[in-house]
Design a protein around this motif. Structure first.
Motif, PDB file in Angstrom:
ATOM      1  N   SER A 143       4.538  20.929 -41.139  1.00 43.36           N
ATOM      2  CA  SER A 143       5.314  20.007 -41.862  1.00 43.36           C
ATOM      3  C   SER A 143       4.767  19.513 -42.991  1.00 43.36           C
ATOM      4  CB  SER A 143       6.295  19.169 -40.968  1.00 43.36           C
ATOM      5  OG  SER A 143       5.422  18.450 -40.154  1.00 43.36           O
ATOM      6  N   LEU A 144       5.299  18.857 -43.848  1.00 40.33           N
ATOM      7  CA  LEU A 144       4.772  17.740 -44.785  1.00 40.33           C
ATOM      8  C   LEU A 144       4.191  16.618 -44.179  1.00 40.33           C
ATOM      9  CD1 LEU A 144       6.733  17.779 -48.006  1.00 40.33           C
ATOM     10  CD2 LEU A 144       4.364  18.679 -47.696  1.00 40.33           C
ATOM     11  N   ALA A 145       3.012  16.051 -44.138  1.00 44.72           N
ATOM     12  CA  ALA A 145       2.662  14.698 -43.632  1.00 44.72           C
ATOM     13  C   ALA A 145       3.629  13.390 -43.879  1.00 44.72           C
ATOM     14  CB  ALA A 145       1.111  14.483 -43.739  1.00 44.72           C
ATOM     15  N   GLN A 146       3.840  13.436 -45.242  1.00 41.72           N
ATOM     16  CA  GLN A 146       4.634  12.369 -45.710  1.00 41.72           C
ATOM     17  C   GLN A 146       5.922  12.444 -45.480  1.00 41.72           C
ATOM     18  OE1 GLN A 146       3.419  12.109 -49.796  1.00 41.72           O
ATOM     19  NE2 GLN A 146       1.435  10.784 -49.228  1.00 41.72           N
ATOM     20  N   GLU A 147       6.736  13.829 -45.197  1.00 45.62           N
ATOM     21  CA  GLU A 147       7.859  14.129 -44.891  1.00 45.62           C
ATOM     22  C   GLU A 147       8.019  14.883 -43.610  1.00 45.62           C
ATOM     23  OE1 GLU A 147      10.781  12.893 -46.611  1.00 45.62           O
ATOM     24  OE2 GLU A 147       9.419  11.787 -48.297  1.00 45.62           O
ATOM     25  N   LYS A 148       8.219  14.195 -42.619  1.00 42.30           N
ATOM     26  CA  LYS A 148       8.020  14.749 -41.374  1.00 42.30           C
ATOM     27  C   LYS A 148       9.057  15.810 -40.954  1.00 42.30           C
ATOM     28  CE  LYS A 148       4.571  12.582 -39.946  1.00 42.30           C
ATOM     29  NZ  LYS A 148       4.302  11.293 -38.871  1.00 42.30           N
ATOM     30  N   PRO A 578      -6.006  12.541 -40.782  1.00 43.50           N
ATOM     31  CA  PRO A 578      -5.854  12.470 -39.283  1.00 43.50           C
ATOM     32  C   PRO A 578      -5.988  13.975 -38.505  1.00 43.50           C
ATOM     33  CG  PRO A 578      -3.586  12.289 -40.257  1.00 43.50           C
ATOM     34  CD  PRO A 578      -4.730  12.239 -41.721  1.00 43.50           C
ATOM     35  N   GLN A 579      -6.624  13.524 -37.666  1.00 39.94           N
ATOM     36  CA  GLN A 579      -6.660  14.903 -36.533  1.00 39.94           C
ATOM     37  C   GLN A 579      -5.446  16.043 -36.534  1.00 39.94           C
ATOM     38  OE1 GLN A 579      -7.164  14.846 -32.551  1.00 39.94           O
ATOM     39  NE2 GLN A 579      -9.101  16.555 -32.505  1.00 39.94           N
ATOM     40  N   GLY A 580      -5.567  17.019 -36.781  1.00 40.29           N
ATOM     41  CA  GLY A 580      -4.257  18.138 -36.891  1.00 40.29           C
ATOM     42  C   GLY A 580      -3.636  18.148 -38.125  1.00 40.29           C
ATOM     43  N   SER A 581      -4.183  17.277 -39.228  1.00 39.25           N
ATOM     44  CA  SER A 581      -3.460  17.281 -40.654  1.00 39.25           C
ATOM     45  C   SER A 581      -4.506  18.153 -41.623  1.00 39.25           C
ATOM     46  CB  SER A 581      -3.303  16.061 -41.168  1.00 39.25           C
ATOM     47  OG  SER A 581      -2.209  15.603 -40.462  1.00 39.25           O
ATOM     48  N   ALA A 589       0.233  28.388 -52.127  1.00 35.93           N
ATOM     49  CA  ALA A 589       0.876  27.199 -52.364  1.00 35.93           C
ATOM     50  C   ALA A 589       0.877  26.751 -53.854  1.00 35.93           C
ATOM     51  CB  ALA A 589       0.249  25.928 -51.717  1.00 35.93           C
ATOM     52  N   GLN A 590       2.272  26.445 -54.334  1.00 35.47           N
ATOM     53  CA  GLN A 590       2.356  25.929 -55.969  1.00 35.47           C
ATOM     54  C   GLN A 590       1.503  24.825 -56.225  1.00 35.47           C
ATOM     55  OE1 GLN A 590       6.358  27.200 -57.582  1.00 35.47           O
ATOM     56  NE2 GLN A 590       6.745  26.554 -55.553  1.00 35.47           N
ATOM     57  N   LEU A 591       1.114  23.906 -55.231  1.00 33.21           N
ATOM     58  CA  LEU A 591       0.519  22.646 -55.314  1.00 33.21           C
ATOM     59  C   LEU A 591      -0.234  22.253 -54.046  1.00 33.21           C
ATOM     60  CD1 LEU A 591       2.672  19.774 -55.546  1.00 33.21           C
ATOM     61  CD2 LEU A 591       3.533  21.987 -55.226  1.00 33.21           C
ATOM     62  N   PRO A 592      -1.166  21.586 -53.990  1.00 32.63           N
ATOM     63  CA  PRO A 592      -1.915  21.020 -52.970  1.00 32.63           C
ATOM     64  C   PRO A 592      -1.048  20.042 -52.164  1.00 32.63           C
ATOM     65  CG  PRO A 592      -3.458  20.954 -54.889  1.00 32.63           C
ATOM     66  CD  PRO A 592      -2.157  20.980 -55.503  1.00 32.63           C
ATOM     67  N   VAL A 593      -0.883  20.391 -50.820  1.00 33.95           N
ATOM     68  CA  VAL A 593       0.040  19.529 -50.069  1.00 33.95           C
ATOM     69  C   VAL A 593      -0.889  19.160 -48.661  1.00 33.95           C
ATOM     70  CG1 VAL A 593       2.226  20.177 -50.946  1.00 33.95           C
ATOM     71  CG2 VAL A 593       1.278  21.441 -49.074  1.00 33.95           C
ATOM     72  N   ILE A 594      -0.445  18.109 -48.174  1.00 33.43           N
ATOM     73  CA  ILE A 594      -1.146  17.534 -46.893  1.00 33.43           C
ATOM     74  C   ILE A 594      -0.101  17.963 -45.856  1.00 33.43           C
ATOM     75  CG2 ILE A 594      -1.945  15.593 -45.552  1.00 33.43           C
ATOM     76  CD1 ILE A 594      -2.596  14.134 -47.810  1.00 33.43           C
ATOM     77  N   ILE A 595      -0.503  18.944 -44.787  1.00 35.31           N
ATOM     78  CA  ILE A 595       0.348  19.408 -43.920  1.00 35.31           C
ATOM     79  C   ILE A 595      -0.129  18.927 -42.597  1.00 35.31           C
ATOM     80  CG2 ILE A 595       1.346  21.545 -42.834  1.00 35.31           C
ATOM     81  CD1 ILE A 595       0.973  22.676 -45.401  1.00 35.31           C
ATOM     82  N   GLU A 596       0.973  18.414 -41.609  1.00 35.53           N
ATOM     83  CA  GLU A 596       0.651  18.354 -40.263  1.00 35.53           C
ATOM     84  C   GLU A 596       0.934  20.025 -39.633  1.00 35.53           C
ATOM     85  OE1 GLU A 596       2.842  15.524 -38.238  1.00 35.53           O
ATOM     86  OE2 GLU A 596       1.651  14.002 -39.067  1.00 35.53           O
ATOM     87  N   VAL A 597      -0.302  20.407 -39.113  1.00 35.33           N
ATOM     88  CA  VAL A 597      -0.321  21.690 -38.688  1.00 35.33           C
ATOM     89  C   VAL A 597       0.722  22.227 -37.265  1.00 35.33           C
ATOM     90  CG1 VAL A 597      -1.599  23.762 -37.505  1.00 35.33           C
ATOM     91  CG2 VAL A 597      -2.446  22.288 -39.193  1.00 35.33           C
TER      92      VAL A 597
END
Length: 632
Positions: A143-148, A578-581, A589-597
């Motif tokens: 899931s998105l790190a900024q939008e859980k 952070p760990q796990g992101s 991906a159409q653009l780089p995104v930070i994801i929580e695995v």
């Protein structure tokens, strides 16, 4: 303008410099949140997205920075609040545009000054982060790190039909990401007959993280044990219980042996080539009579073609070298012949010998006597392994060429010094046979208990063999993914412990796979904590990246040089993830995104969790009284 447009409007364009756009924020929108219909909406901030309306075209940009200046266009006394003095500017990088309900990456056109800028609606935000088409097969990676609550789906075809790089410092979650990726894919298709027939995943595991710690324990790392096979290779005393199989044709490949024996290009590799191509050796090494003939001929050369600097006991040295690894036990009367020659054979001069009761024999008299003594040997060459036969051929040819002056002992001698150890190690991990390894969707090859020399050689031999085999068949429906964890162990170009020739060959082998493999259905997944150590040619050919926390500047620079489409915000976040992101970037991906695995069941996790030291530094306190005392 609708009420929604009014609340979402944040300002207007004040400058356009290519993809870089500056937006002046309306003074009423300088708060961190906006109130709309009783709900708080998150206002613009670095890393979020905005929409620029240019007529009927909606351009999408990512906020990379913001700064303020003083608004000097108004009279000082006209300000009604301190907030009105501030002129807030946003630095935007254009990333794509919206066409109906679809977000498309790339710059279709540039905005104009005074074009209005808006926050994205929830639907538009979802369009931007929809990386898959309706007809594609997908899985949820996280899931998105900024939008859980926003799940990120990834296209299986666009991800797996590509080379993948997973990078991150130790403890950042790199191995977990690798396990998550292949757990999801294998779990989705594991029971499909076509998948079991056409897909192969080979995982090179340097640290034993993707199998149970001990043999015999339940082993469901990544996927249930019924869908995978594990090779616990070992160069220890007892060797490997289950060896990796390679075909017979490998054994006569001069490059294979040059790698195993770490041969120099100009002298030692040609010697190996001559050995393997020798018809005399090949004709005699496979039969008992022929093998006895090779021993006899070699001893005749040693005793009759004596050089000035020849060591005194060369006959015994040869017999001892020949007998290693149990060869003496496979030749009846061998030990008796050895004792006989050790006790009675002495050199008197260049062509005379003391033999039995100090009787001097000339060459003509000595050779029949030697042949008579050797005639009692009864070899059982069929009991000798194919690998040992190559060792014996190298020994025979070494003495033949040295005694006849065809080669320099100082040049070839180092190969003989490495021969026994390398052959011994090789036999512990490799089995040469026409039988193939059992077909299995996932094969894990553990190198945890393999010594440093074989850890460098084995992965390259296995990967090169798999690639050449796949390349030769041209089966468009067959898929092979080679996964290399801790890839810097074998893809490094900074190693000082090996020759330039060997290093070039090693890198060229993998660079060919990553450059040409796509044509033949062969793909690489590499995971490493040191991307700066890996060949830039290899990193630049990757199509999808999972980037975890990277602290070292060289590692960050290596990523920056090879991933041109990674934006500034993503680069700046690499050291503080952070760990796990991780940052997902690439063609999936159409653009780089930070994801929580996403989550993996405990039984499928790799065995690499960070040790909690204090958990093991106190004795367990079981009684309630002691627990109360500790609390006090």
């Amino acid at each position: 303008m609708s009420a929604l447009d009014s609340i979402l409007k944040i300002g207007s364009v004040v400058s356009v410099l290519g993809r870089s756009v500056e937006i002046k924020v309306d003074t009423a929108k300088n708060a961190s949140h906006l109130l709309y219909k009783g709900e708080l909406l998150k206002n613009v901030s670095v890393g979020s997205y905005i929409k620029i309306a240019k007529g009927f075209t909606h351009l999408v940009g990512k906020i990379e920075g913001e700064f303020i200046t003083e608004d000097k266009s108004r009279d000082f006394h006209s300000y009604t609040s301190e907030q009105e003095k501030i002129r807030r500017l946003l630095q935007i990088s254009l990333i794509g545009f919206l066409e109906g309900n679809v977000f498309k990456q790339g710059v279709k056109e540039l905005p104009l000054v005074d074009n209005e800028a808006y926050l994205l609606t929830q639907d538009e935000f979802n369009y931007v982060h929809k990386f898959v088409k309706d007809d594609e097969e997908t899985f949820v990676f996280g899931s998105l790190a900024q939008e859980k609550g926003k799940a990120i789906e990834v296209s299986i075809d666009r991800l797996l039909a590509s080379h993948i790089g997973i990078f991150g410092n130790t403890g950042s979650g790199k191995s977990y990401t690798l396990a998550k990726l292949y757990h999801e894919i294998l779990s989705k298709y594991k029971d499909e007959p076509a998948f079991q027939k056409n897909a192969r995943f080979i995982l090179i595991d340097f640290n034993g993280e993707y199998m149970s710690p001990e043999e015999g324990l339940s082993d469901d790392v990544i996927i249930s044990s019924r869908y995978k096979q594990v090779f616990r290779l070992s160069t220890g005393t007892n060797g490997s219980k289950k060896k990796y199989r390679l075909p017979n044709k490998i054994i006569n490949d001069e490059q294979f042996w040059s790698l195993i024996l770490h041969c120099t290009e100009k002298t030692q590799s040609p010697f190996i080539s001559r050995t393997l191509k020798s018809e005399f050796l090949e004709d005699n090494i496979h039969t008992d009579e022929g093998f006895k003939k090779l021993i006899t001929v070699t001893l005749e050369h040693i005793t009759t073609k004596v050089s000035q600097n020849q060591e005194k006991n060369l006959v015994l040295t040869f017999l001892e070298e020949l007998a290693k690894f149990g060869i003496a036990d496979k030749i009846d009367n061998y030990k008796a012949v050895y004792r006989d020659l050790r006790a009675n054979l002495q050199f008197h001069s260049k062509d005379k010998y003391f033999y039995y009761n100090n009787v001097i024999s000339t060459t003509a008299e000595f050779l029949p006597l030697l042949r008579e003594k050797l005639n009692v040997l009864e070899p059982h060459i069929s009991e000798v392994s194919i690998i040992q036969k190559i060792r014996l051929k190298i020994i025979f040819n070494f003495y033949y060429e040295i005694q006849n002056g065809f080669a320099n002992k100082e040049h070839i001698g180092p190969v003989m010094g490495r021969l026994d150890d390398r052959i011994n190690d090789l036999e512990k991990v490799i089995e040469i046979t026409q039988e193939k390894n059992e077909p299995c969707v996932l094969s894990v090859i553990s190198l945890k208990d393999v010594n440093i020399q074989m850890r460098k050689i084995l992965p390259m031999i296995i990967c090169k063999h798999l690639y050449e085999e796949k390349k030769g068949k041209i089966e468009r429906d067959k898929f092979l993914n080679i996964i290399i964890d801790e890839a810097h162990n074998i893809l490094s170009f900074n190693s000082d412990r090996e020759s330039e020739t060997w290093k070039d060959y090693r890198l060229e082998a993998f660079e060919e796979i990553i450059k040409e493999g796509r044509k033949f259905g062969v793909f690489l997944t590499i995971a490493s904590q040191r991307p700066s150590d890996i060949s830039s040619t290899i990193i630049s050919q990757l199509h999808n990246y999972f980037l975890h926390r990277l602290i070292n500047n060289k590692d960050i620079e290596a990523v920056e040089k090879t991933i041109s489409y990674l934006d500034k915000v993503s680069f700046d976040s690499l050291p503080i993830l952070p760990q796990g992101s991780c940052i997902l970037a690439g063609i999936s991906a159409q653009l780089p995104v930070i994801i929580e695995v996403g989550f993996i069941p405990d039984k499928n996790k790799p065995y690499n969790e960070t040790m909690v030291l204090t958990k093991h530094w106190r004795d367990e306190i079981r009684t309630e009284d002691n627990q109360i005392k500790r609390i006090k």
